[in-house]
Design a protein around this motif. Sequence first.
Motif, mmCIF file in Angstrom:
data_model
loop_
_atom_site.group_PDB
_atom_site.id
_atom_site.type_symbol
_atom_site.label_atom_id
_atom_site.label_comp_id
_atom_site.label_asym_id
_atom_site.label_seq_id
_atom_site.Cartn_x
_atom_site.Cartn_y
_atom_site.Cartn_z
ATOM 1 N N VAL A 44 2.069 -4.908 -2.520
ATOM 2 C CA VAL A 44 2.552 -4.783 -3.894
ATOM 3 C C VAL A 44 2.161 -5.998 -4.736
ATOM 4 C CG1 VAL A 44 4.458 -3.297 -3.200
ATOM 5 C CG2 VAL A 44 4.810 -5.777 -3.330
ATOM 6 N N GLY A 45 1.283 -6.825 -4.208
ATOM 7 C CA GLY A 45 0.803 -7.993 -4.921
ATOM 8 C C GLY A 45 -0.263 -8.682 -4.104
ATOM 9 N N MET A 46 -0.899 -9.697 -4.723
ATOM 10 C CA MET A 46 -1.906 -10.458 -3.987
ATOM 11 C C MET A 46 -2.021 -11.860 -4.557
ATOM 12 S SD MET A 46 -5.521 -8.818 -5.389
ATOM 13 C CE MET A 46 -6.639 -10.199 -5.059
ATOM 14 N N ASN A 47 -2.347 -12.796 -3.671
ATOM 15 C CA ASN A 47 -2.752 -14.144 -4.081
ATOM 16 C C ASN A 47 -4.232 -14.121 -4.429
ATOM 17 O OD1 ASN A 47 -0.212 -15.067 -3.460
ATOM 18 N ND2 ASN A 47 -0.896 -16.602 -1.989
ATOM 19 N N PHE A 48 -4.604 -14.906 -5.439
ATOM 20 C CA PHE A 48 -5.994 -14.938 -5.879
ATOM 21 C C PHE A 48 -6.354 -16.367 -6.235
ATOM 22 C CE2 PHE A 48 -9.359 -13.841 -9.091
ATOM 23 C CZ PHE A 48 -10.232 -13.255 -8.188
ATOM 24 N N GLU A 49 -7.194 -17.002 -5.433
ATOM 25 C CA GLU A 49 -7.519 -18.424 -5.564
ATOM 26 C C GLU A 49 -8.657 -18.669 -6.546
ATOM 27 O OE1 GLU A 49 -8.548 -19.658 -1.627
ATOM 28 O OE2 GLU A 49 -6.704 -18.878 -0.744
ATOM 29 N N ASP A 50 -8.692 -19.887 -7.100
ATOM 30 C CA ASP A 50 -9.803 -20.248 -7.990
ATOM 31 C C ASP A 50 -10.720 -21.288 -7.368
ATOM 32 O OD1 ASP A 50 -8.347 -22.595 -8.214
ATOM 33 O OD2 ASP A 50 -8.149 -22.534 -10.396
ATOM 34 N N SER A 51 -10.722 -21.367 -6.031
ATOM 35 C CA SER A 51 -11.655 -22.271 -5.360
ATOM 36 C C SER A 51 -12.520 -21.484 -4.396
ATOM 37 C CB SER A 51 -10.914 -23.386 -4.615
ATOM 38 O OG SER A 51 -10.099 -22.855 -3.595
ATOM 39 N N GLU A 85 -3.679 2.453 -11.325
ATOM 40 C CA GLU A 85 -2.915 2.991 -10.201
ATOM 41 C C GLU A 85 -1.444 3.213 -10.563
ATOM 42 O OE1 GLU A 85 -4.008 4.059 -7.449
ATOM 43 O OE2 GLU A 85 -5.955 3.116 -7.079
ATOM 44 N N GLY A 86 -1.037 2.722 -11.738
ATOM 45 C CA GLY A 86 0.345 2.889 -12.162
ATOM 46 C C GLY A 86 1.334 2.121 -11.327
ATOM 47 N N ILE A 87 0.963 0.883 -10.941
ATOM 48 C CA ILE A 87 1.820 0.078 -10.081
ATOM 49 C C ILE A 87 1.953 -1.333 -10.658
ATOM 50 C CG2 ILE A 87 -0.140 -0.557 -8.595
ATOM 51 C CD1 ILE A 87 1.805 -0.670 -6.235
ATOM 52 N N ALA A 88 3.147 -1.885 -10.566
ATOM 53 C CA ALA A 88 3.406 -3.248 -11.056
ATOM 54 C C ALA A 88 2.939 -4.259 -10.005
ATOM 55 C CB ALA A 88 4.890 -3.425 -11.351
ATOM 56 N N PHE A 89 1.640 -4.283 -9.797
ATOM 57 C CA PHE A 89 1.011 -5.101 -8.762
ATOM 58 C C PHE A 89 1.063 -6.566 -9.185
ATOM 59 C CE2 PHE A 89 -2.933 -6.570 -6.520
ATOM 60 C CZ PHE A 89 -2.554 -6.239 -5.235
ATOM 61 N N VAL A 90 1.762 -7.403 -8.420
ATOM 62 C CA VAL A 90 2.036 -8.784 -8.812
ATOM 63 C C VAL A 90 0.854 -9.682 -8.425
ATOM 64 C CG1 VAL A 90 3.574 -10.766 -8.528
ATOM 65 C CG2 VAL A 90 4.519 -8.445 -8.609
ATOM 66 N N LEU A 91 0.146 -10.138 -9.431
ATOM 67 C CA LEU A 91 -0.996 -11.030 -9.189
ATOM 68 C C LEU A 91 -0.523 -12.474 -9.260
ATOM 69 C CD1 LEU A 91 -3.997 -11.442 -8.743
ATOM 70 C CD2 LEU A 91 -4.327 -11.349 -11.213
ATOM 71 N N ASN A 92 -0.649 -13.180 -8.155
ATOM 72 C CA ASN A 92 -0.258 -14.585 -8.042
ATOM 73 C C ASN A 92 -1.534 -15.421 -8.126
ATOM 74 O OD1 ASN A 92 1.644 -16.697 -7.611
ATOM 75 N ND2 ASN A 92 1.148 -16.739 -5.430
#
Length: 277
Positions: A112-119, A145-152
Amino acid sequence: MVTENQRAKAQRFLELHTGGRLLVLPNAWDAGSARIFEQAGFHALGTTSAGVALSLGYPDGERVSRADMLEVVRRIASAVAIPVTADLEAGYGSTVNDAVETAKGAIAAGAVGMNFEDSTSDDRLVDVAVNVERIRAVKKVAEAEGIAFVLNARTDVFLLQIGESAGRFDETVRRANAYRAAGADCLFVPGVTDAETIGRLVRAIKGPMNVLAGRGTPPTGELERLGVARVSIGGGPMRAALTLTLRIAQELAERGTYTSFTENALPLRDFNRLFER
């Protein structure tokens, strides 16, 4: 296909980032560790890319394929009833399409979410504009997709000690706020442990902030007082488990004794009961 149950979990997970209460988020590396964290009463959990990599016999740093990482995410999400967010490093590729495919895979795996790095894997920071474009693309996937996908969205300025120390705070805030404006739901700043800097970052970053717990990090009560929205523990527990395994191996090889795994270890029947479904 996204189920209504997954949509409900995603909305609940998003709401856990607001309201002034600290979200304490443990990080699992397999289905068994996920069940242990769930049984302990946590409201949600994350995966740990480092922990998964080590458990599969690889070093950290996108050395595991996207497919292998997502298979572990799927197993973890299927093993627990609480929301699961996936640590997917820098998206397994440098392009917008790579980020899109990773986000689609995470949602398909039940996250329901994902971590996304900038390195990058060679410890360089990705250009802000490039990362902003990729964050926007991930959010469009979630909307479709109609989902409150939490982008960290994670920035590694402090973690990698990029540039002169005097400029790291401003660069971190610049990146975090750009990612927030692009649609990121939470801003992750690993590598910061002192309360003063954490408090300043909370005030300067225009969205919920995530810190990484480690040696010297203030306790959860203090982090909540500082206004931190989320604290995660990363690969620390997995490294601790492997450290114990190393001690077991050394004792057995060098002394031929068994103390390291016979003292204070729960019996098998207790784990069988813990993992019953």
